[in-house]
Design a protein around this motif. Structure first.
Motif, PDB file in Angstrom:
ATOM      1  N   SER A  47       0.813  -1.214   0.000  1.00 10.72           N
ATOM      2  CA  SER A  47       0.000   0.000   0.000  1.00 10.72           C
ATOM      3  C   SER A  47       0.852   1.271   0.000  1.00 10.72           C
ATOM      4  O   SER A  47       0.478   2.271  -0.614  1.00 10.72           O
ATOM      5  CB  SER A  47      -0.930  -0.010   1.216  1.00 10.72           C
ATOM      6  OG  SER A  47      -1.640   1.189   1.309  1.00 10.72           O
ATOM      7  N   VAL A  48       1.991   1.230   0.672  1.00 11.13           N
ATOM      8  CA  VAL A  48       2.859   2.418   0.723  1.00 11.13           C
ATOM      9  C   VAL A  48       3.272   2.812  -0.687  1.00 11.13           C
ATOM     10  O   VAL A  48       3.035   3.950  -1.124  1.00 11.13           O
ATOM     11  CB  VAL A  48       4.107   2.176   1.617  1.00 11.13           C
ATOM     12  CG1 VAL A  48       5.049   3.369   1.559  1.00 11.13           C
ATOM     13  CG2 VAL A  48       3.694   1.890   3.055  1.00 11.13           C
ATOM     14  N   SER A  49       3.884   1.895  -1.419  1.00  9.07           N
ATOM     15  CA  SER A  49       4.362   2.225  -2.775  1.00  9.07           C
ATOM     16  C   SER A  49       3.203   2.481  -3.741  1.00  9.07           C
ATOM     17  O   SER A  49       3.280   3.385  -4.578  1.00  9.07           O
ATOM     18  CB  SER A  49       5.275   1.123  -3.315  1.00  9.07           C
ATOM     19  OG  SER A  49       4.603  -0.100  -3.365  1.00  9.07           O
ATOM     20  N   SER A  50       2.136   1.726  -3.600  1.00  8.88           N
ATOM     21  CA  SER A  50       0.986   1.898  -4.494  1.00  8.88           C
ATOM     22  C   SER A  50       0.350   3.273  -4.341  1.00  8.88           C
ATOM     23  O   SER A  50      -0.011   3.914  -5.333  1.00  8.88           O
ATOM     24  CB  SER A  50      -0.066   0.820  -4.208  1.00  8.88           C
ATOM     25  OG  SER A  50       0.447  -0.454  -4.463  1.00  8.88           O
ATOM     26  N   ASN A  51       0.216   3.728  -3.098  1.00  5.34           N
ATOM     27  CA  ASN A  51      -0.410   5.039  -2.879  1.00  5.34           C
ATOM     28  C   ASN A  51       0.513   6.198  -3.233  1.00  5.34           C
ATOM     29  O   ASN A  51       0.030   7.250  -3.663  1.00  5.34           O
ATOM     30  CB  ASN A  51      -0.918   5.145  -1.443  1.00  5.34           C
ATOM     31  CG  ASN A  51      -2.236   4.435  -1.289  1.00  5.34           C
ATOM     32  OD1 ASN A  51      -3.219   4.805  -1.893  1.00  5.34           O
ATOM     33  ND2 ASN A  51      -2.245   3.372  -0.502  1.00  5.34           N
ATOM     34  N   ILE A  52       1.810   6.003  -3.109  1.00  4.12           N
ATOM     35  CA  ILE A  52       2.742   7.037  -3.607  1.00  4.12           C
ATOM     36  C   ILE A  52       2.560   7.158  -5.118  1.00  4.12           C
ATOM     37  O   ILE A  52       2.390   8.263  -5.653  1.00  4.12           O
ATOM     38  CB  ILE A  52       4.205   6.695  -3.259  1.00  4.12           C
ATOM     39  CG1 ILE A  52       4.452   6.813  -1.750  1.00  4.12           C
ATOM     40  CG2 ILE A  52       5.170   7.606  -4.034  1.00  4.12           C
ATOM     41  CD1 ILE A  52       5.789   6.256  -1.282  1.00  4.12           C
ATOM     42  N   ALA A  53       2.569   6.024  -5.804  1.00  5.60           N
ATOM     43  CA  ALA A  53       2.440   6.027  -7.261  1.00  5.60           C
ATOM     44  C   ALA A  53       1.096   6.613  -7.698  1.00  5.60           C
ATOM     45  O   ALA A  53       1.046   7.484  -8.573  1.00  5.60           O
ATOM     46  CB  ALA A  53       2.586   4.600  -7.795  1.00  5.60           C
ATOM     47  N   GLU A  54       0.031   6.123  -7.092  1.00  6.29           N
ATOM     48  CA  GLU A  54      -1.294   6.605  -7.488  1.00  6.29           C
ATOM     49  C   GLU A  54      -1.464   8.088  -7.184  1.00  6.29           C
ATOM     50  O   GLU A  54      -1.998   8.847  -7.990  1.00  6.29           O
ATOM     51  CB  GLU A  54      -2.391   5.798  -6.799  1.00  6.29           C
ATOM     52  CG  GLU A  54      -3.759   6.119  -7.344  1.00  6.29           C
ATOM     53  CD  GLU A  54      -4.842   5.161  -6.904  1.00  6.29           C
ATOM     54  OE1 GLU A  54      -6.012   5.449  -7.215  1.00  6.29           O
ATOM     55  OE2 GLU A  54      -4.535   4.137  -6.259  1.00  6.29           O
ATOM     56  N   GLY A  55      -0.998   8.499  -6.023  1.00  2.00           N
ATOM     57  CA  GLY A  55      -1.129   9.906  -5.648  1.00  2.00           C
ATOM     58  C   GLY A  55      -0.379  10.833  -6.582  1.00  2.00           C
ATOM     59  O   GLY A  55      -0.896  11.882  -6.983  1.00  2.00           O
ATOM     60  N   LEU A  56       0.827  10.436  -6.956  1.00  2.00           N
ATOM     61  CA  LEU A  56       1.618  11.306  -7.819  1.00  2.00           C
ATOM     62  C   LEU A  56       1.121  11.316  -9.259  1.00  2.00           C
ATOM     63  O   LEU A  56       1.511  12.178 -10.040  1.00  2.00           O
ATOM     64  CB  LEU A  56       3.098  10.928  -7.737  1.00  2.00           C
ATOM     65  CG  LEU A  56       3.713  11.176  -6.351  1.00  2.00           C
ATOM     66  CD1 LEU A  56       5.154  10.715  -6.313  1.00  2.00           C
ATOM     67  CD2 LEU A  56       3.596  12.633  -5.936  1.00  2.00           C
ATOM     68  N   SER A  57       0.225  10.399  -9.590  1.00  2.00           N
ATOM     69  CA  SER A  57      -0.365  10.413 -10.937  1.00  2.00           C
ATOM     70  C   SER A  57      -1.592  11.322 -10.996  1.00  2.00           C
ATOM     71  O   SER A  57      -2.098  11.607 -12.081  1.00  2.00           O
ATOM     72  CB  SER A  57      -0.759   8.996 -11.357  1.00  2.00           C
ATOM     73  OG  SER A  57      -1.923   8.586 -10.668  1.00  2.00           O
ATOM     74  N   ARG A  58      -2.088  11.752  -9.853  1.00  2.00           N
ATOM     75  CA  ARG A  58      -3.268  12.621  -9.801  1.00  2.00           C
ATOM     76  C   ARG A  58      -2.910  14.038 -10.224  1.00  2.00           C
ATOM     77  O   ARG A  58      -1.775  14.484 -10.062  1.00  2.00           O
ATOM     78  CB  ARG A  58      -3.861  12.645  -8.388  1.00  2.00           C
ATOM     79  CG  ARG A  58      -4.300  11.291  -7.897  1.00  2.00           C
ATOM     80  CD  ARG A  58      -5.436  10.766  -8.751  1.00  2.00           C
ATOM     81  NE  ARG A  58      -5.821   9.421  -8.376  1.00  2.00           N
ATOM     82  CZ  ARG A  58      -7.053   8.981  -8.400  1.00  2.00           C
ATOM     83  NH1 ARG A  58      -8.038   9.761  -8.774  1.00  2.00           N
ATOM     84  NH2 ARG A  58      -7.314   7.739  -8.067  1.00  2.00           N
TER      85      ARG A  58
END
Length: 118
Positions: A47-58
């Protein structure tokens, strides 16, 4: 795979290192923990890496910050779960030295990134 900018960031690459360390640690947990702490720790680390990635794509700052906060919360979740694992003697303090360093570094880096975006 997609060539996205978050993959060049130290914070995202360190988060992948955390996933590897958590998976390595939980391999030593007893089989009866497979659907307990083992699963929870693995899911929180991913979840840590996934949410960093998803957040920075917003595109919106508000959404970026929200996903980074979720990512940081997953670090706190991992910390709590590791405390439980220690108390249950599923691992030793020595087993957690590198993971603790990563948790602290990632928490600081995500906080800094979040503050820069705001």
């Amino acid at each position: 795979m997609l060539e996205l900018s978050h993959k060049k960031l130290d914070v995202w690459n360190l988060s992948l290192e955390l996933v590897l360390k958590i998976y390595s640690l939980t391999f030593q947990f007893p089989k009866e923990e497979l659907f307990g702490l083992t699963n929870q720790l693995k899911r929180a680390s991913v979840s840590v890496s996934s949410n960093i990635a998803e957040g920075l794509s917003r595109t919106s700052k508000l959404e970026k910050v929200r996903y980074l906060e979720i990512s940081r919360s997953s670090l706190v979740e991992i910390d709590s779960q590791l405390e439980i694992a220690l108390k249950l003697k599923l691992c030793s303090k020595n087993d957690l030295i590198e993971i603790e360093k990563l948790l602290n570094s990632l928490f600081a880096m995500i906080t800094s990134l979040k503050n820069k975006i705001k």
